[in-house]
Design a protein around this motif. Structure first.
Motif, mmCIF file in Angstrom:
data_model
loop_
_atom_site.group_PDB
_atom_site.id
_atom_site.type_symbol
_atom_site.label_atom_id
_atom_site.label_comp_id
_atom_site.label_asym_id
_atom_site.label_seq_id
_atom_site.Cartn_x
_atom_site.Cartn_y
_atom_site.Cartn_z
ATOM 1 N N HIS A 84 1.353 10.820 2.647
ATOM 2 C CA HIS A 84 1.481 9.292 2.592
ATOM 3 C C HIS A 84 2.549 8.807 3.606
ATOM 4 O O HIS A 84 3.471 9.216 4.170
ATOM 5 C CB HIS A 84 2.370 9.371 1.304
ATOM 6 C CG HIS A 84 1.502 9.732 -0.085
ATOM 7 N ND1 HIS A 84 0.555 8.729 -0.545
ATOM 8 C CD2 HIS A 84 1.609 10.667 -0.756
ATOM 9 C CE1 HIS A 84 0.111 9.377 -1.546
ATOM 10 N NE2 HIS A 84 0.498 10.766 -1.730
ATOM 11 N N THR A 126 -1.283 4.277 -1.629
ATOM 12 C CA THR A 126 -2.594 4.286 -1.059
ATOM 13 C C THR A 126 -2.812 4.343 0.507
ATOM 14 O O THR A 126 -3.851 4.552 0.923
ATOM 15 C CB THR A 126 -3.366 2.974 -1.684
ATOM 16 O OG1 THR A 126 -2.767 1.863 -1.172
ATOM 17 C CG2 THR A 126 -3.453 3.003 -3.090
ATOM 18 N N ALA A 167 1.027 -1.204 -0.031
ATOM 19 C CA ALA A 167 -0.084 0.162 -0.098
ATOM 20 C C ALA A 167 0.826 1.314 -0.164
ATOM 21 O O ALA A 167 0.595 2.050 -0.808
ATOM 22 C CB ALA A 167 -0.862 -0.198 1.141
ATOM 23 N N LYS A 205 2.201 1.626 -3.444
ATOM 24 C CA LYS A 205 1.232 2.105 -4.280
ATOM 25 C C LYS A 205 0.548 3.541 -4.087
ATOM 26 O O LYS A 205 -0.133 4.133 -4.766
ATOM 27 C CB LYS A 205 0.072 1.115 -4.386
ATOM 28 C CG LYS A 205 0.273 -0.280 -4.967
ATOM 29 C CD LYS A 205 -0.897 -1.021 -5.384
ATOM 30 C CE LYS A 205 -1.932 -0.908 -4.261
ATOM 31 N NZ LYS A 205 -3.089 -1.962 -4.442
ATOM 32 N N ALA A 231 -6.366 8.810 -2.655
ATOM 33 C CA ALA A 231 -5.459 9.256 -1.436
ATOM 34 C C ALA A 231 -4.839 10.623 -1.422
ATOM 35 O O ALA A 231 -4.915 11.344 -0.552
ATOM 36 C CB ALA A 231 -4.419 7.927 -1.209
ATOM 37 N N GLU A 281 -6.144 3.355 4.587
ATOM 38 C CA GLU A 281 -5.846 3.023 3.193
ATOM 39 C C GLU A 281 -7.129 3.015 2.372
ATOM 40 O O GLU A 281 -8.162 2.693 2.784
ATOM 41 C CB GLU A 281 -5.410 1.354 3.400
ATOM 42 C CG GLU A 281 -4.869 0.905 1.966
ATOM 43 C CD GLU A 281 -4.370 -0.576 2.026
ATOM 44 O OE1 GLU A 281 -4.200 -1.032 1.160
ATOM 45 O OE2 GLU A 281 -4.481 -1.287 3.332
ATOM 46 N N PHE A 282 -6.609 3.670 1.318
ATOM 47 C CA PHE A 282 -7.405 3.863 0.052
ATOM 48 C C PHE A 282 -7.478 2.888 -0.834
ATOM 49 O O PHE A 282 -6.483 2.023 -1.142
ATOM 50 C CB PHE A 282 -7.422 5.095 -0.617
ATOM 51 C CG PHE A 282 -8.154 6.336 0.213
ATOM 52 C CD1 PHE A 282 -9.543 6.763 0.107
ATOM 53 C CD2 PHE A 282 -7.310 7.075 1.257
ATOM 54 C CE1 PHE A 282 -9.940 7.993 0.831
ATOM 55 C CE2 PHE A 282 -7.935 8.104 1.872
ATOM 56 C CZ PHE A 282 -9.140 8.426 1.745
ATOM 57 N N GLU A 283 -8.544 2.489 -1.790
ATOM 58 C CA GLU A 283 -8.492 1.695 -2.857
ATOM 59 C C GLU A 283 -7.747 2.154 -3.969
ATOM 60 O O GLU A 283 -6.875 1.470 -4.562
ATOM 61 C CB GLU A 283 -10.131 1.359 -3.368
ATOM 62 C CG GLU A 283 -10.233 0.435 -4.416
ATOM 63 C CD GLU A 283 -10.051 -0.962 -3.951
ATOM 64 O OE1 GLU A 283 -9.818 -1.896 -4.641
ATOM 65 O OE2 GLU A 283 -10.646 -1.141 -2.630
ATOM 66 N N GLU A 284 -7.854 3.491 -4.273
ATOM 67 C CA GLU A 284 -7.048 4.147 -5.309
ATOM 68 C C GLU A 284 -6.077 5.172 -4.943
ATOM 69 O O GLU A 284 -6.528 5.922 -3.997
ATOM 70 C CB GLU A 284 -8.016 4.697 -6.312
ATOM 71 C CG GLU A 284 -8.988 3.859 -7.127
ATOM 72 C CD GLU A 284 -8.501 2.843 -7.823
ATOM 73 O OE1 GLU A 284 -7.248 3.079 -8.738
ATOM 74 O OE2 GLU A 284 -8.825 1.613 -7.992
ATOM 75 N N PRO A 285 -5.064 5.234 -5.666
ATOM 76 C CA PRO A 285 -3.894 6.482 -5.135
ATOM 77 C C PRO A 285 -4.443 7.885 -5.450
ATOM 78 O O PRO A 285 -4.090 8.602 -4.715
ATOM 79 C CB PRO A 285 -2.846 6.145 -6.165
ATOM 80 C CG PRO A 285 -2.851 4.482 -6.804
ATOM 81 C CD PRO A 285 -4.460 4.342 -6.485
#
Length: 172
Positions: free
Chosen positions: A88, A13, A8, A11, A67, A60-64
């Motif tokens: 981040h 996220t 994560a 990525k 975030a 934590e998010f699904e998509e960057p």
């Protein structure tokens, strides 16, 4: 071996959210961050003794992109009267390895970078020491001659001084 948190982080996220007020819980965090995108996980590290959260959490998010949007909107915002710091999350490899894990390599690198400067400092110090020894030997020879120049004699309870012009013999 990479953990899911490390993935994560790579990525972009996983977010760090700091400055949380004591009464904030997972539901409050979810409510504050859900407008920016789909949440995968919220983790609030807790103190082992008091079981209260430690003033920060990870979201934590699904998509960057979600975030990044959350960082833009929530960093330096206020929640329950406290200003949040949102950015981040960094890799936890330092926590697994320990603080001094790379101290040796840093020390070696520092030595290589500063070797010329350190050598110069050592040479200068050695020169100062040698010069001091020379000066001390000159002072010692003067002291030998001074020690012979003055003599103290007690005469009827008074101290009289006589100057002797004779020099101390030099060493050969």
């Amino acid at each position: 071996m990479a953990t899911s948190n490390d993935l994560a982080v790579n990525k972009k996220t996983l977010l760090y959210v700091g400055g949380l007020e004591e009464n904030v819980d997972e539901k409050t965090i979810q409510g504050a961050f859900i407008p920016f995108g789909e949440l995968v996980h919220i983790e609030m590290p807790r103190d082992q003794l008091t079981h209260h959260h430690r003033g920060f959490c990870f979201v934590e998010f699904e998509e960057p992109e979600d975030a990044a949007h959350a960082i833009e909107n929530m960093n330096d915002s206020e929640l329950f009267g406290r200003v949040l710091k949102v950015n981040h999350a960094r890799s936890s490899s330092v926590a697994r390895e320990g603080v001094w894990a790379h101290a040796g390599s840093w020390y070696e690198k520092s030595l290589k970078e500063n070797a010329g400067e350190v050598d110069s400092m050592i040479r200068n110090e050695k020169n100062k020491t040698d010069q001091k020894k020379e000066d001390d030997s000159k002072v010692d020879s003067k002291k030998r001659s001074r020690q012979k120049e003055v003599a103290y004699v007690r005469k009827t309870g008074e101290l009289e001084t006589y100057v002797i012009t004779e020099e101390a013999p030099s060493k050969k």
